[in-house]
Write an enzyme that holds these catalytic residues in place. Structure first.
Site, PDB file in Angstrom:
ATOM      1  N   GLU A  91       0.824  -1.218   0.000  1.00 27.56           N
ATOM      2  CA  GLU A  91       0.000   0.000   0.000  1.00 27.56           C
ATOM      3  C   GLU A  91       0.855   1.263   0.000  1.00 27.56           C
ATOM      4  OE1 GLU A  91      -2.464  -0.981   3.367  1.00 27.56           O
ATOM      5  OE2 GLU A  91      -3.961  -1.931   2.092  1.00 27.56           O
ATOM      6  N   GLU A 115      -4.229 -10.394  -0.656  1.00 31.58           N
ATOM      7  CA  GLU A 115      -5.056 -10.381   0.554  1.00 31.58           C
ATOM      8  C   GLU A 115      -6.477 -10.673   0.092  1.00 31.58           C
ATOM      9  OE1 GLU A 115      -4.699  -6.650   2.678  1.00 31.58           O
ATOM     10  OE2 GLU A 115      -2.521  -6.641   2.516  1.00 31.58           O
TER      11      GLU A 115
END
Length: 521
Positions: free
Chosen positions: A435, A498
């Site tokens: 991220e 994820e």
């Protein structure tokens, strides 16, 4: 160096001031005088002196403590704290959990909030001083300065990355004094915005390595599908009578010591490493002078090459499915100060539950983690200690990834990661962080890793999902089954970095995911 106050607010708010006197990154080396001493049992080495244990400790929210590094500084009123630990778990301040946001106002590289400091001091005794002494910190959150016997030793940033310093000219026989100043925040905080409980302190091992003037500085193991090449870099000063022995299982060769020694072991019946059959070889690197052992380095090594072939991800040429888990280092009593016993317990539980892979979310782990994962058979996605999620307040999560003035900080973290863990058999993929958006800083790091290690795939978790420019596979996070369908025609394998998130709730949909995965190679 006799510099004492070289580090201050200016340096901890400068993204290009990454360290002072820190030694170059290298493999985690545990020199010993006998074989079979690894990180997991490093205390067996007579050349390693642990500095873990009880330290005197002072926690200051705003007031600094001048001259605390002096040997005769009065610490009689200070508290005590155990190392490794994190001070919030010992009652000093509270853990922060901002998730996406930064724990301070977004104004990089500046720290625009209170910045508590933890001061550590400890006396230790050296019985015999050797020619060279290296001080090793496995992990310190966030930035820190270290002093020994009143002299400034060095400074480092990068909370989950080991840092080493040469203290050969500072330590002496008898009683010595170590002092460490740890900042809660620095400019490095802007690259460490991982979604986790934030805490601080010296949370991994601290130790000294006492070695001879002639010593192994680093080594690298590379492989083909039928050979190992071992390249050893020695700290050598033209001493005569020194030899370097390289042994792989029962095969042993000997060389005269030089700055660099390279040997290739050809394997007639190679045993390859994968999660189902984690075949390991025993490598021993032994330095001798006039036939007497100076130091021995032991390492379990393996052959694993990963490559995308068409629509499938292959290990040693065979397609596999990644059945993985994203794992933080965490102990509810100690934060990220996790014990080797806990690491082993967790990894065995993961293996027993039929998972085959672990993503180091989102930073380098304790060195024992890789030894255990290699031994029991778990694929490891190693991940750089980079996350800039909170930068999305600018409208772009990759705000810092695009800022050229931050490139050195990005590269420092990525290059140290691969240099330190380059010999770990279990690592099947390198990840450039989590991220942190897109940008040229990440792109340059990607090219560096691919050039350094051509036997492993590299992932940038924020690349365009369907047609990434650099990664060889598509990637997705938290997508439903309908969205999974949209990846079928990309021509690439799909990596679910994820997908089943369980925080305060039970994860549903696993059966549907895996029915779909098994039906769609």
């Amino acid at each position: 160096m006799n510099i004492t106050n070289i580090i201050g607010n200016k340096q901890i708010q400068d993204q290009n001031f990454l360290h002072c006197n820190r030694l170059p990154a290298r493999s985690v080396l545990i020199p010993a005088t006998e074989r079979d001493v690894y990180y997991r049992n490093k205390e067996k080495s007579s050349l390693l002196q642990s500095l873990n244990g009880t330290y005197k400790f002072k926690y200051c929210i705003s007031d600094e403590v001048p001259n605390f590094y002096n040997e005769d500084f009065d610490i009689s009123e200070w508290d005590e704290i155990d190392v490794p630990s994190m001070w919030q778990y010992r009652g000093y301040g509270k853990c922060a959990y901002p998730n996406v946001r930064y724990p301070m106002p977004f104004n990089p590289p500046y720290v625009c909030c209170e910045n508590p400091i933890g001061y550590y001091k400890k006396k230790f005794v050296i019985d015999n001083v050797t020619a060279k002494t290296i001080l090793h910190f496995g992990g310190v959150d966030n930035a820190f300065c270290v002093y020994v016997n009143g002299s400034f030793v060095g400074f480092s940033k990068g909370s989950r990355i080991p840092a080493e310093f040469d203290v050969s000219k500072i330590v002496h026989r008898g009683e010595n004094d170590i002092s460490v100043k740890v900042y809660t925040y620095s400019d490095a905080t802007y690259l460490e915005n991982q979604d986790m409980l934030l805490a601080n302190g010296i949370f991994r091992d601290v130790y000294l390595l006492h070695t001879d003037l002639v010593s192994v500085w680093d080594y690298r193991v590379t492989s083909t599908m039928s050979s190992f090449t071992v390249k050893v870099e020695c700290d050598w000063h033209n001493e005569v009578g020194c030899t370097l022995e390289l042994a792989l299982d029962e095969e042993c060769v000997s060389y005269g010591v030089d700055k660099c020694v390279t040997h290739t072991f050809e394997l007639s019946n190679p045993r390859l490493w994968n999660a189902e059959t984690p075949n390991l070889y025993s490598l021993f690197i032994t330095l001798k002078r006039d036939g007497k052992v100076i130091e021995v380095h032991s390492k379990k090594i393996g052959i694993m090459h990963t490559k995308v072939v068409g629509k499938q991800f292959c290990v040693n040429g065979y397609p596999i499915r990644i059945k993985g888990i994203n794992r933080h280092e965490y102990d509810w009593k100690n934060g990220r100060a996790v014990s080797i016993e806990l690491i082993e317990k967790e990894l065995k539980l993961i293996k027993e539950n039929n998972l085959n892979a672990v993503r180091c979310s989102h930073y380098m782990n304790n060195p024992a983690f890789y030894e255990i994962a290699s031994e029991i058979g778990l694929y490891v996605m190693e991940e750089a200690d980079i996350e800039t999620h909170g930068a999305e307040v600018t409208g772009d999560q990759g705000y810092l990834s695009k800022d050229a003035s931050w490139f050195n900080a990005y590269f420092d973290r990525v290059s140290r990661m691969v240099q330190i863990n380059k010999n770990e058999p279990c690592i099947f993929m390198w990840s450039l962080g989590n991220e942190c958006g897109c940008g040229e800083n990440i792109n340059k790091c990607f090219e560096y890793v691919k050039n350094f290690d051509s036997t492993k795939e590299v992932i940038h978790t924020q690349e365009e999902p369907y047609n990434p420019e650099r990664s060889n596979f598509s990637r997705a996070a938290y997508c439903n089954i309908a969205k999974l369908e949209t990846f079928k025609d990309t021509g690439k394998p799909l990596m679910l970095i994820e997908y089943a998130h369980a925080m305060g709730n039970s994860p549903g949909g696993l059966q549907r995911y895996w029915d779909y995965i098994y039906d769609n190679d």
